[in-house]
Write a protein that holds these residues in place. Structure first.
Motif, short mmCIF file in Angstrom:
data_model
loop_
_atom_site.label_atom_id
_atom_site.label_comp_id
_atom_site.label_asym_id
_atom_site.label_seq_id
_atom_site.Cartn_x
_atom_site.Cartn_y
_atom_site.Cartn_z
N VAL A 93 0.83 -1.21 0.00
CA VAL A 93 0.00 0.00 0.00
C VAL A 93 0.87 1.26 0.00
O VAL A 93 0.61 2.21 -0.75
N ILE A 94 1.92 1.27 0.82
CA ILE A 94 2.72 2.50 0.95
C ILE A 94 3.46 2.80 -0.36
O ILE A 94 3.46 3.94 -0.84
N LEU B 56 -6.91 -1.09 -4.06
CA LEU B 56 -7.90 -0.33 -3.29
C LEU B 56 -7.34 0.18 -1.97
O LEU B 56 -7.84 1.17 -1.43
N GLY B 57 -6.30 -0.47 -1.46
CA GLY B 57 -5.67 -0.01 -0.22
C GLY B 57 -5.10 1.39 -0.40
O GLY B 57 -5.36 2.30 0.39
N ASP C 126 -7.69 4.07 -0.92
CA ASP C 126 -8.31 4.54 0.33
C ASP C 126 -7.39 5.50 1.09
O ASP C 126 -7.85 6.52 1.60
N ALA D 234 1.96 8.73 19.04
CA ALA D 234 1.99 7.55 18.18
C ALA D 234 0.69 6.77 18.31
O ALA D 234 0.21 6.54 19.42
N GLY D 235 0.14 6.36 17.20
CA GLY D 235 -1.08 5.56 17.21
C GLY D 235 -1.78 5.67 15.88
O GLY D 235 -1.59 6.65 15.16
N VAL D 236 -2.55 4.64 15.55
CA VAL D 236 -3.27 4.63 14.28
C VAL D 236 -4.76 4.69 14.56
O VAL D 236 -5.33 3.76 15.13
N ARG E 136 -8.72 4.42 13.82
CA ARG E 136 -9.50 3.54 12.94
C ARG E 136 -10.97 3.91 13.05
O ARG E 136 -11.41 4.44 14.09
N TYR F 136 -13.49 4.37 16.41
CA TYR F 136 -12.85 4.79 17.66
C TYR F 136 -13.52 6.07 18.17
O TYR F 136 -13.83 6.98 17.40
N THR G 172 -6.23 6.14 9.29
CA THR G 172 -5.12 5.30 8.85
C THR G 172 -3.82 5.98 9.25
O THR G 172 -3.83 7.07 9.81
N LEU G 173 -2.72 5.32 8.97
CA LEU G 173 -1.44 5.99 9.04
C LEU G 173 -1.18 6.59 7.67
O LEU G 173 -1.17 5.87 6.68
N ILE H 95 -7.87 4.61 21.74
CA ILE H 95 -7.32 3.48 20.99
C ILE H 95 -7.08 2.33 21.97
O ILE H 95 -6.25 2.45 22.86
N ARG H 96 -7.84 1.28 21.84
CA ARG H 96 -7.74 0.12 22.74
C ARG H 96 -7.73 0.54 24.21
O ARG H 96 -6.83 0.18 24.98
#
Lengths: 127, 364
Positions: free
Chosen positions: B33-34, B228-229, B232, B295-297, B299, B302, B318-319, B347-348
């Protein structure tokens, strides 16, 4: 895809290297390939208690979040401090530089539940 | 049964990882994706978007009917022009967002989201029946079109090697009909990546040689097939809405930062009364941009907090491959927060610091 013979594996796609009373744990080549570009890693702290089958960390790719499950019950004795800064190492070197934690296990019989390379290969071919 | 793109076998031969999307099995990534994302930002990427739907509206009453059906002002369009718009329910929620192509005053093509094709067509047919317009004919032509998106700063140069069409004459959100690699198609200067580029509509049985010719022609520029990644992450960096995330039957375009496509002064249309009321009262929720400062992604789903109060949730996150930071669009249920405001994303179970930013997150 690479599955070193000297390692053991879990059904959740972790690899386990058993050395005396400590195991090193990471994610398999199959797991990193399925996730794609890994961009975030969350690991436990040294001294944390972990339980077989319970999540101890998280790996995130651009697209997905994936829990990492402990293959054994015990105590985390070492953590790969480089990973949070260089999570992409899990893609490039899942079995070596990408080790995640070392756990001193307390229930040796749990090791019998782990898969060998042939059994793990068979498992992922079914997936 | 999942539908396959006419390029299905090509994707497999390129080693693409395939995922289910909107009832289709489509490539989510090839090299990564990157990699693909950065190729589009720096050179070009080629996307198979054949899953998108095409609905043709023809007839003497077509223009008037589309004025009723969609929220933007169709009368502003010239032949050869494209308009980004949406269809709304009477309560103001969104049926779908789409692009509308004008060939002539009596001939239009709507490009709709794959997952919504059947729903949209049924909605359009119902509206046609209810409208009383006699001279309107709607056809779901989704199976007759493959679609490719060539996106990135090198897109025009690459495409110009395969066509006589003067691409520099096609302005943004305009289209021509022409040949690419000797195949007839609609060449549209549109896309959903925040980059310059083209969307190509052509017959499914002719798409394979065109795909191959484009990949070959773009090789020197660094063109990559992109999945598609990357589509997005690119659209999210550009701050564009994605149906099912930022838009839904429950979310009006006014809440999704799309007030600019809702033309309340054009006359009546489906959803107008509700949208006018929402606009007058101020939308109950608003979409904002967030960038992580820790730091964190982030989603989708959330929770977002401001001063210990839960104020909404992330709709897409996303990142960001361009910024290497977590980015998100979030639907906020309270007064709009100014850019620079500190918030937290849970996040979690942990509240991670983020800041309100005005999309786009990345400008090329």
């Amino acid at each position: 895809m690479d599955f070193p013979e000297e390692l053991k594996y879990t059904e959740e796609h972790e690899w386990v290297l058993v050395e005396d009373d400590v195991v090193s744990v990471g994610i398999t080549d199959f797991a990193q390939d399925s996730l794609g570009d890994i961009v975030f890693v969350e690991l436990p702290e040294v001294g944390a208690r972990v339980e077989a089958g319970k999540a101890f960390g998280v790996v995130e790719s651009v697209k997905a979040v994936s829990d990492i499950y402990s293959p054994v019950t015990g105590e985390v004795v070492e953590v790969n401090e480089e990973l949070p800064d260089e999570p992409e190492v899990l893609n490039t070197s899942p079995y070596e530089d990408g080790w995640m934690v070392k756990i001193r296990y307390s229930e040796p019989e749990e090791l019998d539940e782990l898969l060998d390379a042939a059994a793990y290969r068979e498992l992922i071919e079914e997936e | 049964m999942l539908k396959h793109s006419p390029l299905h076998e090509i994707h497999q031969s390129l080693g693409a990882r395939m995922v289910e999307f909107g009832g289709w099995l489509m490539p989510v990534r090839y090299s990564g994706v990157i990699d693909e994302h950065l190729a589009v930002r720096n050179a070009a990427g080629l996307f198979d978007v054949s899953h998108m739907g095409e609905i043709e509206v023809k007839g003497a009453d077509a223009l008037d009917f589309l004025q009723d059906l969609t929220v933007n002002d169709v009368s502003l369009l010239q032949n050869g022009q494209v308009q980004y718009t949406a269809m709304c329910y009477p309560h103001g929620g969104t049926v779908d967002d789409l692009t509308l192509y004008r060939f002539d005053h009596d001939h239009f093509l709507l490009c709709v989201n794959a997952a919504n094709i059947d729903k949209d067509f049924a909605w359009i047919e119902q509206a046609r029946t209810d409208s009383g317009y006699v001279q309107v004919f709607c056809h779901n032509r989704s199976d007759e079109f493959a679609q490719l998106a060539l996106q990135g700063p090198a897109a025009e140069g690459i495409l110009s090697r395969l066509t006589q069409t003067q691409l520099d004459k096609i302005a943004y959100y305009h289209f021509h009909e022409g040949l690419v690699a000797d195949v007839p198609m609609i060449i549209s200067r549109t896309g959903y990546t925040g980059e310059d580029g083209f969307e190509l509509y052509l017959a499914p049985d002719q798409v394979e040689p065109v795909w191959q010719a484009l990949l070959e022609a773009g090789k020197p520029d660094g063109l990559l097939p992109a999945g598609l990644g990357a589509r997005d992450t690119l659209r999210l960096e550009a701050g564009f809405a994605l149906y099912g995330h930022e838009l839904s039957p429950d979310i009006s375009p006014l809440e999704a930062r799309l007030g600019w496509i809702v033309k309340l002064d054009k006359g009546d249309f489906i959803g107008r009364a509700a949208l006018a009321r929402i606009k007058n009262q101020g939308p109950p929720r608003r979409l904002i941009g967030l960038q992580m400062t820790e730091a964190g992604v982030p989603r989708a789903g959330y929770a977002v907090f401001h001063r210990d109060r839960r104020i909404g949730h992330v709709t897409s996150g996303t990142l960001s491959p361009s910024l290497r930071e977590g980015i998100a669009l979030a639907l906020i249920e309270h007064a709009p927060l100014l850019p620079g405001t500190d918030v937290y994303i849970e996040i979690r179970g942990r509240r991670v610091a983020a800041q309100v930013v005005k999309p786009p997150f990345f400008r090329s």
